[in-house]
Design an enzyme around this catalytic site. Structure first.
Site, mmCIF file in Angstrom:
data_model
loop_
_atom_site.group_PDB
_atom_site.id
_atom_site.type_symbol
_atom_site.label_atom_id
_atom_site.label_comp_id
_atom_site.label_asym_id
_atom_site.label_seq_id
_atom_site.Cartn_x
_atom_site.Cartn_y
_atom_site.Cartn_z
ATOM 1 N N HIS A 246 12.955 53.759 30.955
ATOM 2 C CA HIS A 246 13.548 55.090 31.102
ATOM 3 C C HIS A 246 12.715 55.877 32.098
ATOM 4 C CE1 HIS A 246 15.085 59.091 30.072
ATOM 5 N NE2 HIS A 246 16.082 58.484 29.474
ATOM 6 N N ASP A 300 20.636 53.693 25.146
ATOM 7 C CA ASP A 300 21.836 52.909 25.441
ATOM 8 C C ASP A 300 21.756 51.476 24.929
ATOM 9 O OD1 ASP A 300 23.227 54.932 27.010
ATOM 10 O OD2 ASP A 300 21.635 54.650 28.479
#
Length: 363
Positions: A246, A300
């Site tokens: 991320h 996700d």
């Protein structure tokens, strides 16, 4: 550097706060309707305030017939393109479209939050040769979305699952789509235009497409015992393994744990645990050594398996992200309007300088 009160992220320890409240508490104890109120008003609602916010959302889910006609005309487009088109189209039917006062923008934010699921579900049904399902005011936000999508009343567990998913996606600082929304707001454009621009930015696979790509990856792997070889081949070829890493977090994305637990429970409930098993093998065995480099699963990673098990088409994964994020985008815009300055980043020019113009017949 600008300031915000909407959310706080500490990527080093994996901490996320909405308006000062820890995402772990909100995911396990709150509802999406409460989060909408919190993000837009700055405080958790009391019961009377929640009833008012919830009632306003339920009363504003319908979209004009003219927007349904537009959706039908562009039904072959990607769902994110349809959502973007319909959202900006709603401005033509909103009497407060050009009013950028805080009060008007909060009302518009609530209406857009309520109407966005109607757009997404109407489009999916129209492209499938089915009639759109009218919103059901007896269901909460998450339950109504599932009802309009499948034309069936969802059970309480599934509603609660989707509710948590919306909560986890509601706000996340100035990421690419939120920044796009703020840039639009900084020009004193309308909230409809700003949120529509955020949708267009989220569509980009570098921002919003990971859940869909993780599910594609899981299908390519097929079985848990294939996960290690698949990952090694990807890494040897310097390819990404989707759902890991991320831009902000160097620890585990704090939202991921809430979907991990629910992905496992849903797989067991549906009698199809292999997707969770594949993801767990990737996360806990194959990719565990990379945690020292700050590479952990993100929100996700488990979301795609949940959507797939619920029977949701893969090209709706990003729109679901968007449905949860509308309040957050709106809150970012409202902050921008309140203390506005035109956002105009500058670029350092590295091209040639002072070139002589050459007539076309001499080039």
């Amino acid at each position: 550097m600008d300031t915000t009160e909407s959310s706080f992220i500490d990527g080093e320890i994996g901490k996320l706060l909405y308006r000062g409240y820890d995402i772990h508490d909100l995911a396990e104890k709150s509802t999406f309707e409460e989060i909408v109120h919190l993000v837009l008003y700055g405080e958790l609602p009391n019961q009377a305030q929640l009833d008012e916010t919830d009632g306003y959302l339920r009363a504003n889910r319908r979209i004009p017939d003219e927007i349904i006609t537009v959706i039908d005309a562009v039904k072959s487009a990607h769902p994110m393109d349809v959502l973007q088109t319909a959202l900006i189209g709603l401005a033509a039917f909103d009497d407060e479209s050009e009013d950028n006062s805080r009060e008007a923008n909060v009302r518009k934010a609530l209406r857009l939050t309520a109407q966005a699921p109607t757009i997404v579900t109407a489009h999916h049904r129209i492209r499938s040769g089915l009639e759109p399902v009218s919103p059901n005011p007896d269901l909460n936000h998450a339950g109504n979305f599932l009802y309009m999508l499948f034309d069936q009343f969802p059970d309480d567990e599934t509603i609660a699952l989707m509710d948590v998913d919306f909560i986890l996606h509601a706000e996340h600082g100035v990421n690419a789509s939120s920044f796009a929304a703020r840039v639009s707001a900084s020009t004193n454009s309308t909230l409809h235009a700003a949120v529509s621009g955020a949708v267009g930015t989220l569509k980009g696979p570098a921002h919003g497409g990971a859940a869909e790509e993780v599910m594609k990856m899981s299908m390519e792997i097929g079985n848990p015992e294939n996960a290690e070889e698949y990952a090694r081949n990807k890494l040897n070829n310097r390819e990404r393994i989707m759902g890991f890493g991320h831009r902000v977090y160097r620890a585990e994305d704090p939202r991921a744990r809430h979907l991990r637990e629910r992905s496992q429970a849903l797989g067991e409930k549906r009698g199809d645990p292999r997707w969770f098993q594949i993801l767990t093998h990737l996360s806990e065995d194959v990719m565990a050594p990379y945690r020292d480099r700050g590479i952990y699963v993100n929100v996700d990673f488990y979301a795609g398996s949940i959507y797939h098990l619920l029977g949701i088409p893969s090209d709706l994964f990003i729109p679901i992200f968007a449905l949860g994020r509308v309040p957050g985008w709106s809150a970012q815009c409202i902050e921008q309007y309140q203390n506005n300055i035109l956002l105009r980043p500058r670029l350092h020019y590295i091209g040639p300088m002072d070139r002589d113009y050459v007539p076309i017949d001499q080039r």
